[in-house]
Design a protein around this motif. Structure first.
Motif, PDB file in Angstrom:
ATOM      1  N   MET A   1       1.020  -1.252   0.204  1.00 46.18           N
ATOM      2  CA  MET A   1      -0.436  -0.298  -0.273  1.00 46.18           C
ATOM      3  C   MET A   1       0.918   1.036   0.062  1.00 46.18           C
ATOM      4  O   MET A   1       2.344   1.432   0.761  1.00 46.18           O
ATOM      5  CB  MET A   1      -0.559  -0.212   1.288  1.00 46.18           C
ATOM      6  CG  MET A   1      -1.688  -1.053   1.104  1.00 46.18           C
ATOM      7  SD  MET A   1      -3.449  -0.433   2.919  1.00 46.18           S
ATOM      8  CE  MET A   1      -2.224  -0.026   3.671  1.00 46.18           C
ATOM      9  N   THR A   2       0.318   2.364  -0.287  1.00 43.03           N
ATOM     10  CA  THR A   2       0.862   3.360  -0.132  1.00 43.03           C
ATOM     11  C   THR A   2       0.547   4.235   0.886  1.00 43.03           C
ATOM     12  O   THR A   2       0.954   5.737   0.432  1.00 43.03           O
ATOM     13  CB  THR A   2       0.647   4.122  -1.763  1.00 43.03           C
ATOM     14  OG1 THR A   2       1.617   5.291  -1.541  1.00 43.03           O
ATOM     15  CG2 THR A   2      -0.570   5.252  -1.999  1.00 43.03           C
ATOM     16  N   ASP A  24      -5.923  -1.180   8.111  1.00 40.13           N
ATOM     17  CA  ASP A  24      -6.161  -1.115   6.813  1.00 40.13           C
ATOM     18  C   ASP A  24      -7.384  -0.818   6.673  1.00 40.13           C
ATOM     19  O   ASP A  24      -8.171  -0.352   5.385  1.00 40.13           O
ATOM     20  CB  ASP A  24      -5.626  -2.230   5.723  1.00 40.13           C
ATOM     21  CG  ASP A  24      -4.264  -2.319   6.319  1.00 40.13           C
ATOM     22  OD1 ASP A  24      -3.352  -1.793   6.526  1.00 40.13           O
ATOM     23  OD2 ASP A  24      -3.887  -4.117   5.484  1.00 40.13           O
ATOM     24  N   ARG A  28      -8.975   2.191   3.766  1.00 37.19           N
ATOM     25  CA  ARG A  28      -9.910   2.015   2.326  1.00 37.19           C
ATOM     26  C   ARG A  28     -10.665   2.788   2.474  1.00 37.19           C
ATOM     27  O   ARG A  28     -12.125   3.451   1.440  1.00 37.19           O
ATOM     28  CB  ARG A  28     -10.354   0.132   2.367  1.00 37.19           C
ATOM     29  CG  ARG A  28     -10.528  -0.059   1.390  1.00 37.19           C
ATOM     30  CD  ARG A  28     -10.704  -1.013   1.113  1.00 37.19           C
ATOM     31  NE  ARG A  28     -11.015  -1.696  -0.575  1.00 37.19           N
ATOM     32  CZ  ARG A  28     -11.222  -2.603  -1.439  1.00 37.19           C
ATOM     33  NH1 ARG A  28      -9.660  -3.525  -1.013  1.00 37.19           N
ATOM     34  NH2 ARG A  28     -11.938  -2.666  -2.220  1.00 37.19           N
ATOM     35  N   VAL A 207       4.492   1.657  -1.889  1.00 37.85           N
ATOM     36  CA  VAL A 207       3.675   1.512  -3.243  1.00 37.85           C
ATOM     37  C   VAL A 207       3.249   0.362  -3.528  1.00 37.85           C
ATOM     38  O   VAL A 207       3.911  -0.955  -3.231  1.00 37.85           O
ATOM     39  CB  VAL A 207       4.693   1.765  -4.535  1.00 37.85           C
ATOM     40  CG1 VAL A 207       3.093   1.875  -5.499  1.00 37.85           C
ATOM     41  CG2 VAL A 207       3.910   3.458  -4.187  1.00 37.85           C
ATOM     42  N   ALA A 208       2.272  -0.439  -3.567  1.00 37.90           N
ATOM     43  CA  ALA A 208       1.879  -1.398  -3.558  1.00 37.90           C
ATOM     44  C   ALA A 208       2.421  -1.992  -4.723  1.00 37.90           C
ATOM     45  O   ALA A 208       2.419  -3.630  -4.943  1.00 37.90           O
ATOM     46  CB  ALA A 208       0.133  -1.964  -3.752  1.00 37.90           C
ATOM     47  N   ARG A 209       2.117  -1.384  -6.535  1.00 45.17           N
ATOM     48  CA  ARG A 209       2.564  -2.137  -7.593  1.00 45.17           C
ATOM     49  C   ARG A 209       3.246  -0.722  -8.179  1.00 45.17           C
ATOM     50  O   ARG A 209       2.870   0.045  -9.397  1.00 45.17           O
ATOM     51  CB  ARG A 209       1.036  -2.395  -8.413  1.00 45.17           C
ATOM     52  CG  ARG A 209       0.678  -3.435  -7.448  1.00 45.17           C
ATOM     53  CD  ARG A 209      -1.171  -4.184  -8.933  1.00 45.17           C
ATOM     54  NE  ARG A 209      -2.063  -3.513  -9.049  1.00 45.17           N
ATOM     55  CZ  ARG A 209      -2.705  -3.364  -8.200  1.00 45.17           C
ATOM     56  NH1 ARG A 209      -3.315  -4.392  -7.109  1.00 45.17           N
ATOM     57  NH2 ARG A 209      -4.024  -3.043  -9.182  1.00 45.17           N
ATOM     58  N   ASN A 534      -5.997   2.964  -7.331  1.00 47.36           N
ATOM     59  CA  ASN A 534      -5.593   1.164  -7.339  1.00 47.36           C
ATOM     60  C   ASN A 534      -3.883   0.220  -7.045  1.00 47.36           C
ATOM     61  O   ASN A 534      -3.509  -0.229  -6.163  1.00 47.36           O
ATOM     62  CB  ASN A 534      -6.599   0.168  -8.243  1.00 47.36           C
ATOM     63  CG  ASN A 534      -7.812   0.230  -8.309  1.00 47.36           C
ATOM     64  OD1 ASN A 534      -7.770   1.478  -6.411  1.00 47.36           O
ATOM     65  ND2 ASN A 534      -9.120   0.811  -8.988  1.00 47.36           N
ATOM     66  N   THR A 537      -2.320   1.829  -3.574  1.00 48.95           N
ATOM     67  CA  THR A 537      -2.654   1.051  -2.804  1.00 48.95           C
ATOM     68  C   THR A 537      -2.913  -0.179  -2.959  1.00 48.95           C
ATOM     69  O   THR A 537      -2.744  -1.237  -1.692  1.00 48.95           O
ATOM     70  CB  THR A 537      -3.843   1.577  -2.205  1.00 48.95           C
ATOM     71  OG1 THR A 537      -5.426   1.215  -3.211  1.00 48.95           O
ATOM     72  CG2 THR A 537      -4.158   3.509  -2.499  1.00 48.95           C
ATOM     73  N   GLY A 538      -3.220  -1.113  -4.303  1.00 53.83           N
ATOM     74  CA  GLY A 538      -2.963  -2.225  -4.101  1.00 53.83           C
ATOM     75  C   GLY A 538      -5.355  -3.215  -3.803  1.00 53.83           C
ATOM     76  O   GLY A 538      -5.200  -3.796  -4.157  1.00 53.83           O
ATOM     77  N   PHE A 539      -5.960  -1.721  -3.378  1.00 51.64           N
ATOM     78  CA  PHE A 539      -6.909  -1.612  -3.373  1.00 51.64           C
ATOM     79  C   PHE A 539      -8.088  -2.692  -4.337  1.00 51.64           C
ATOM     80  O   PHE A 539      -9.237  -3.167  -4.091  1.00 51.64           O
ATOM     81  CB  PHE A 539      -7.788  -0.665  -2.330  1.00 51.64           C
ATOM     82  CG  PHE A 539      -7.146  -0.312  -1.194  1.00 51.64           C
ATOM     83  CD1 PHE A 539      -7.116  -1.177  -0.405  1.00 51.64           C
ATOM     84  CD2 PHE A 539      -7.051   1.129  -0.771  1.00 51.64           C
ATOM     85  CE1 PHE A 539      -6.465  -1.105   0.918  1.00 51.64           C
ATOM     86  CE2 PHE A 539      -6.730   1.090  -0.028  1.00 51.64           C
ATOM     87  CZ  PHE A 539      -6.879   0.401   1.775  1.00 51.64           C
ATOM     88  N   ASP A 540      -7.763  -1.934  -5.848  1.00 45.69           N
ATOM     89  CA  ASP A 540      -8.326  -2.220  -6.384  1.00 45.69           C
ATOM     90  C   ASP A 540     -10.003  -1.671  -6.479  1.00 45.69           C
ATOM     91  O   ASP A 540     -10.744  -2.554  -6.427  1.00 45.69           O
ATOM     92  CB  ASP A 540      -8.590  -3.391  -7.065  1.00 45.69           C
ATOM     93  CG  ASP A 540      -7.101  -4.203  -7.085  1.00 45.69           C
ATOM     94  OD1 ASP A 540      -6.472  -3.441  -8.598  1.00 45.69           O
ATOM     95  OD2 ASP A 540      -6.425  -5.138  -6.983  1.00 45.69           O
TER      96      ASP A 540
END
Length: 640
Positions: A1-2, A24, A28, A207-209, A534, A537-540
């Protein structure tokens, strides 16, 4: 996550601090920025808290996309109970301090209590301390910011000037050429004996991605600049140009649309600003930046990670107003310290801008306070003894503008004392003049004359922090007719604006939670911001979930005001909006109260609120705010 999932809590009364974890689930639900500050404000500041008491908080939260080089990802939110409105306070700024706060490892800073003496909060990674600021108290913001940065190398600052020290309800926080201006946050810092905040961080938010985020960053650099390979940094040193800044549409707003507030909102057309250009002997320069940027602007000082710098650093020497060096004037300054007081000399407006920035005044409310006072004096409500300045106190007198700003900020003289908390408070003190005190919830509107852009009347009326344009940016739809999911809107119609307003408020709240600048709102839109969030964070998030994050925070702001006693009557518009425009492109236009009330009903329905403006319990439950639903949520019935 960022996100670091960290909240830093400071108690200025005891000198203690601690770091706590944000779950988390919390991140979110609220994302960052204004989401975090709204939740903190609702949780910690009840209706029994005076805005200038130690029990009020100052919450500081960078957007969740501040830090990882996202184009225009610079915005930081200051949250507080407003000394100006007595309600929800939110002020957002493209602050280098916010970038450093995230680099230091914190997503949310909450400041409580009040120091016994003038103090400075210093944060250098995990080294957090409160130090004396006795030697800084009384300095203007430029002097204090410079002194702090020299003392603590590499820090970024947020400071107040004399207006904040004097607890003016229209005082702001200066963040190195950018201002957290609206609602009186400077007074909150002043009441806490907090002269400034200095932050330096040596980390970088996770950062997640990262590869996906960098690809998207390159895409949006190209979209916003035309150059995908441009380097942008936290120092704000991008070289891409926005030629005229926020004032680039000045001519269209004045001469074509007639929505440039003039002479204390008596008109939306500042004719004199153009008549002067026809006089070859007049060597002063119009408010229109097309005529002055080349002469006065040689550099820009953008916000961190900026790819669309609206900054215009104005410099002039040996003018009749002295030397001038200030970032601006932006459009809102051109209106509030120019057209609305009928000052058409850009050098005078720039000097007024510099006085506000140095002494710590919000330009919009300060300019409107003076415009109101000039009309009140003209109509005999304010007598000559009250106007204790040297210049003739009348519309168009630049010297009167400059002298009065100094008096307000320093709380000097009868006039300064009268106006230091804004024009709504001044009218109440005098027992008259509220019919030409242009405000909603005591806050002056931004520079969009609502009789020529009628949906903005509703936007001003319902915005939680007062008569504000950036809560919705509805003017972007109305002036062009098309924006995002909405097409073919008529700016001169009131009906049909409610659903678009609700949707745009939710989207703009997402911008406030992410920290992405609204100057790119027509480029990134929801889809672009969602992709960035997304990847970071990777939350999508889905489209509906992300917009619900914005809707949740907006309802929290409304709930805060409801708990404070605000109701439908606080969402009504100034009396002047119901009077016909006397001249210009919108001559004869006005807001019919019946039309306004009908659209207000539709807005409440679109929001899932009762017809008195209180959120329904079911709405709050659907937004996963059960505690708020239990406290202020209502059924569909309106009790007598």
């Amino acid at each position: 996550m960022t996100t670091w999932n960290k909240k830093l809590e400071i108690d200025l009364t005891t000198g203690e601090h601690r770091t706590t974890e944000l779950s988390d689930e919390f991140v979110r639900k609220y994302l960052g920025g204004a989401g975090f500050t709204s939740r903190a404000l609702y949780d910690e500041v009840g209706p029994d808290v005076d805005p200038l008491s130690p029990e009020n908080i100052l919450a500081v939260a960078p957007g969740i996309l501040v830090g990882p080089s996202v184009p225009t990802g610079s915005k930081t939110t200051f949250g507080f109970k407003s000394p100006l409105t007595g309600g929800y306070g939110k002020s957002i700024v493209g602050a280098k301090l916010g970038d450093q706060l995230r680099n230091a490892g914190y997503d949310l800073l909450v400041i409580r209590g009040a120091a016994a003496e003038p103090s400075l909060l210093v944060i250098e990674d995990d080294d957090v301390r409160i130090e004396s600021a006795e030697d800084l108290w009384g300095m203007d913001t430029f002097e204090a910011g410079k002194a702090i940065k020299e003392r603590y190398e590499g820090t970024r600052t947020a400071v107040i000037g004399p207006a904040g020290e004097n607890r003016s309800a229209i005082s702001m926080i200066e963040c190195e050429d950018r201002q957290a201006g609206r609602g009186g946050p400077g007074a909150v810092m002043g009441s806490k004996n907090l002269k400034g905040i200095a932050v330096r961080g040596t980390g970088k938010p996770p950062v997640a991605r990262p590869d996906e985020l960098e690809d998207l960053n390159k895409k949006w650099r190209l979209e916003t600049t035309g150059r995908g390979d441009i380097e942008i940094t936290g120092t704000g040193d991008a070289t891409v140009d926005v030629q005229y800044g926020t004032g680039e549409a000045f001519d269209a707003k004045n001469t074509e649309l007639g929505v440039f507030p003039t002479r204390n909102w008596q008109s939306g057309y500042f004719e004199r600003a153009y008549e002067r250009l026809e006089d070859p002997d007049n060597d002063r320069v119009s408010l229109d930046p097309r005529y002055w940027t080349e002469e006065y602007v040689e550099t820009k000082r953008p916000c961190p990670y900026c790819t669309k710098p609206c900054s215009q650093f104005f410099e002039a020497e040996d003018t009749q107003y002295g030397d001038i060096a200030v970032d601006g004037p932006e459009y809102e300054t051109q209106y509030a310290l120019g057209g609305n007081v009928e000052v058409d000399d850009i050098e005078a407006v720039a000097k007024a801008n510099e006085i506000c920035d140095r002494l710590g005044l919000d330009v919009i409310d300060a300019g409107n306070a003076i415009a109101w006072a000039m009309e009140a004096h003209e109509k005999g409500l304010i007598d000559d003894d009250t106007v204790d300045i040297d210049a003739d106190f009348e519309f168009g007198n630049a010297q009167a503008l400059l002298e009065t700003l100094e008096r307000i900020a320093r709380d000097e003289g009868t006039l300064g004392d009268l106006l230091k908390d804004g024009h709504a408070a001044a009218a109440r003190r005098l027992g008259g003049g509220d019919e030409y005190a242009i405000h909603v919830k005591n806050m002056a509107p931004a520079g969009f004359e609502a009789r020529g852009i009628k949906g903005m009347a509703l936007a001003f009326g319902v915005a939680p922090r007062g008569a504000d344009h950036l809560t919705s940016c509805l003017y972007a739809l109305e002036m062009g007719g098309n924006f995002w999911d909405f097409e073919n809107y008529d700016r001169l119609r009131m009906d049909g604006k409610a659903l678009a307003l609700k949707s745009m408020e939710d989207l703009m709240m997402v911008y406030d939670q992410t920290g992405v600048c609204k100057f790119t709102r027509g480029i990134t839109l929801e889809e672009g911001v969602r992709g960035l969030v997304n990847a970071a964070t990777g939350f999508d998030y889905s489209r509906s979930e992300l917009l619900s994050v914005g809707e949740r925070a907006h309802n929290l702001a409304r709930a805060f005001n409801v708990r404070e006693g605000f109701g439908r009557e606080d969402d009504l518009i100034p009396e002047r909006f119901t009077e016909p425009v006397p001249n210009g492109p919108n001559e004869g236009e006005f807001i019919a109260l019946d039309d306004y009330e009908r659209e207000l009903d539709r807005y409440y329905v679109a929001r899932g609120w009762r017809t008195d403006g209180v959120p329904l319990r079911g709405t709050l439950m659907d937004l996963d705010l059960p505690d708020v639903a239990d406290e202020i949520g209502v059924t569909s019935e309106v009790t007598a």
